[in-house]
Scaffold this motif. Structure first.
Motif, PDB file in Angstrom:
ATOM      1  N   THR A 260      53.579  55.025  37.196  1.00  0.00           N
ATOM      2  CA  THR A 260      53.005  53.961  38.022  1.00  0.00           C
ATOM      3  C   THR A 260      51.491  54.104  38.094  1.00  0.00           C
ATOM      4  N   ALA A 261      51.001  55.327  38.246  1.00  0.00           N
ATOM      5  CA  ALA A 261      49.565  55.556  38.351  1.00  0.00           C
ATOM      6  C   ALA A 261      48.849  55.215  37.054  1.00  0.00           C
ATOM      7  N   GLN A 262      49.557  55.301  35.923  1.00  0.00           N
ATOM      8  CA  GLN A 262      48.917  55.058  34.639  1.00  0.00           C
ATOM      9  C   GLN A 262      48.963  53.590  34.213  1.00  0.00           C
ATOM     10  N   GLU A 263      49.662  52.735  34.976  1.00  0.00           N
ATOM     11  CA  GLU A 263      49.675  51.318  34.626  1.00  0.00           C
ATOM     12  C   GLU A 263      48.252  50.798  34.682  1.00  0.00           C
ATOM     13  N   LYS A 264      47.874  50.017  33.688  1.00  0.00           N
ATOM     14  CA  LYS A 264      46.505  49.521  33.616  1.00  0.00           C
ATOM     15  C   LYS A 264      46.477  48.027  33.917  1.00  0.00           C
ATOM     16  N   THR A 265      45.395  47.621  34.522  1.00  0.00           N
ATOM     17  CA  THR A 265      45.166  46.212  34.771  1.00  0.00           C
ATOM     18  C   THR A 265      44.701  45.571  33.468  1.00  0.00           C
ATOM     19  N   THR A 266      45.269  44.428  33.138  1.00  0.00           N
ATOM     20  CA  THR A 266      44.816  43.698  31.967  1.00  0.00           C
ATOM     21  C   THR A 266      43.501  43.007  32.321  1.00  0.00           C
ATOM     22  N   VAL A 267      42.498  43.241  31.506  1.00  0.00           N
ATOM     23  CA  VAL A 267      41.184  42.646  31.724  1.00  0.00           C
ATOM     24  C   VAL A 267      40.889  41.707  30.565  1.00  0.00           C
ATOM     25  N   THR A 268      40.556  40.466  30.893  1.00  0.00           N
ATOM     26  CA  THR A 268      40.247  39.455  29.890  1.00  0.00           C
ATOM     27  C   THR A 268      38.743  39.206  29.890  1.00  0.00           C
ATOM     28  N   THR A 269      38.169  39.111  28.705  1.00  0.00           N
ATOM     29  CA  THR A 269      36.738  38.831  28.572  1.00  0.00           C
ATOM     30  C   THR A 269      36.528  37.332  28.396  1.00  0.00           C
TER      31      THR A 269
ATOM     32  N   THR B 254      23.166  39.785  24.870  1.00  0.00           N
ATOM     33  CA  THR B 254      24.395  39.515  25.618  1.00  0.00           C
ATOM     34  C   THR B 254      24.624  40.683  26.555  1.00  0.00           C
ATOM     35  N   GLU B 255      24.954  40.398  27.791  1.00  0.00           N
ATOM     36  CA  GLU B 255      25.273  41.423  28.782  1.00  0.00           C
ATOM     37  C   GLU B 255      26.592  41.054  29.454  1.00  0.00           C
ATOM     38  N   SER B 256      27.206  42.038  30.088  1.00  0.00           N
ATOM     39  CA  SER B 256      28.504  41.826  30.731  1.00  0.00           C
ATOM     40  C   SER B 256      28.435  42.105  32.225  1.00  0.00           C
ATOM     41  N   THR B 257      29.415  41.557  32.922  1.00  0.00           N
ATOM     42  CA  THR B 257      29.595  41.848  34.338  1.00  0.00           C
ATOM     43  C   THR B 257      30.540  43.040  34.468  1.00  0.00           C
ATOM     44  N   SER B 258      30.722  43.501  35.668  1.00  0.00           N
ATOM     45  CA  SER B 258      31.783  44.453  35.955  1.00  0.00           C
ATOM     46  C   SER B 258      33.090  43.685  35.958  1.00  0.00           C
ATOM     47  N   GLN B 259      34.194  44.361  36.190  1.00  0.00           N
ATOM     48  CA  GLN B 259      35.486  43.679  36.291  1.00  0.00           C
ATOM     49  C   GLN B 259      35.528  42.884  37.594  1.00  0.00           C
TER      50      GLN B 259
END
Length: 124
Positions: free
Chosen positions: A18-27, A94-99
């Motif tokens: 459960t602790a290792q489940e990752k959130t899916t992040v879309t760019t 090009t720069e990115s935001t945080s999640q």
């Protein structure tokens, strides 16, 4: 005793998994030109995003501001701070935001440095 050991192992394994489940992040790629974003409106699903902002000869430096629709966008206290680019975006860069985790609703995005209009981001 053997059953107790197996039960403890399964509980420990379950907690680790459960602790290792990752959130899916879309760019989401966004491009700014002089006085405008090329994407005039966005529709996304509820979730976690990183916004990549490109400066295509828009201004010496550009940024990205995201606010919940209806909030006063001129007040920085209403800005979603995770949605700021981590560095101002210089010409040709090009720069990115945080999640940024977005719940269902309507948001507004714009660039105060490039003086773009406010555009709509709908989260379904």
């Amino acid at each position: 005793m053997k059953n107790l050991f197996i039960a403890l192992f399964l509980v420990a394994f379950s907690i680790t998994a459960t602790a290792q489940e990752k959130t899916t992040v879309t760019t989401v790629a966004l491009e700014q030109t002089k006085g405008a974003f090329t994407q005039k409106e966005l529709t996304l699903k509820e979730g976690t995003y990183v916004f990549q902002v490109s400066n295509n000869n828009a201004a010496p430096e550009v940024g990205f501001v995201l606010v919940k629709a209806g909030d006063d966008a001129s007040n920085p206290a209403n800005h979603i701070k995770e949605a700021y680019v981590t560095e101002v975006v210089k010409l040709g860069e090009t720069e990115s935001t945080s999640q940024v985790t977005l719940a269902k609703g309507t948001y507004t995005y714009f660039c105060p440095l490039n003086h773009t209009p406010q555009y709509t981001l709908q989260v379904e």
